[in-house]
Scaffold this active site. Structure first.
Site: not given
Length: 265
Positions: A13, A15, A184, A209
């Site tokens: 990922d 961010d 996602k 995250d």
């Protein structure tokens, strides 16, 4: 469970993993350079469908990360890839920005508001009442409803912004039709990313995250999952879910292989 030393390909990922508020997170630059130096196949994933990979590569460079545009996989690209597999040369009415329209054009789709095969909704900062009304009417006439991602809100310096999921919820309420969501946590986005780099689930890892998107989709796609604590999820949130990542790390800096320091005897 795959051991980390058996991993040959990486998905990550963006961010909260590599960057935070346009600043590279510790170890991110070194990890990207490590993969590039070793010739390791990797893709940086994002649910954001506003920007093209070229735009995102430029934004990442300003953050101190040198990621080639061909190493970026967005929900817009995944959506275009999916629709091309379903109906090559199809037509679509699109609510979205250049990242989405460019991806669909390159996949061979024609943009139209006359009897389109699909209504495709992605991220934009200029949703209009007229465009949403048009989408509702086209879906009512039989157009298939597609969304790039389910995110209800997005971040900004002033606070949360309504995002794709909030707009598709309004269309769903008006039509009684739920969209098929490609991004996602649909593991299809990971599978299309793996196809892009010729990876196999048995030797691919996903770094994220968020437990509710990155980790669950990684598990469902059969990947080795790594949760980093530099973004949304913390250790206490892990306990809320009935599934677990394979690894929990402080950040991506723990994935950087450091050369041993030689000392004189």
């Amino acid at each position: 469970m795959t051991r980390r030393d058996e991993i040959e390909c990486w998905l990550t990922d963006m961010d909260g993993v590599l960057v935070h508020e346009n600043q590279a997170l510790p170890g991110a630059s070194d990890l990207i350079q490590q993969w590039r130096d070793q010739g390791t196949p990797f893709l940086v994933l994002t649910n954001n469908s506003i920007f093209t990979p070229r735009d995102l590569a430029a934004r990442l460079r300003t953050s101190g990360l040198d990621v080639p545009e061909e190493s970026i996989w967005t929900s817009a690209l995944a959506t275009a890839d999916f629709l091309k597999s379903q109906m090559p040369g199809g037509t679509a009415y699109v609510i979205g920005e250049a990242g989405l329209t460019t991806a669909l054009h390159e996949a061979g789709f024609i943009m139209t508001d006359t009897n389109p095969d699909y209504v495709v909704v992605g991220e934009t900062r200029s949703y209009s009442f007229d465009a949403i009304t048009k989408a509702i009417r086209l879906i009512g006439k039989g157009a298939r409803f597609i969304s790039t991602n389910p995110d209800a809100t997005g971040p900004s310096a002033e606070g949360p912004l309504p995002a794709t999921g909030a707009v598709t919820a309004m269309i769903t309420k008006a039509t009684g039709r739920d969209p098929y969501v490609v991004g996602k946590p649909n593991p299809m986005m990971f599978r299309s990313a793996m196809n892009r780099i010729g990876a196999h689930s048995e030797n691919t890892a996903m770094i994220g995250d968020r437990m509710d998107t990155d980790v669950v989709a990684g598990i469902e796609a059969g990947l080795h999952t790594i949760l980093v604590l530099t973004g949304i999820s913390d250790r206490s949130e892990i306990e809320r879910y009935p599934f677990r990542p394979d690894e929990v790390l402080r950040g991506v800096d723990e994935l950087v292989v450091r050369e041993p320091i030689e000392t004189e005897l």
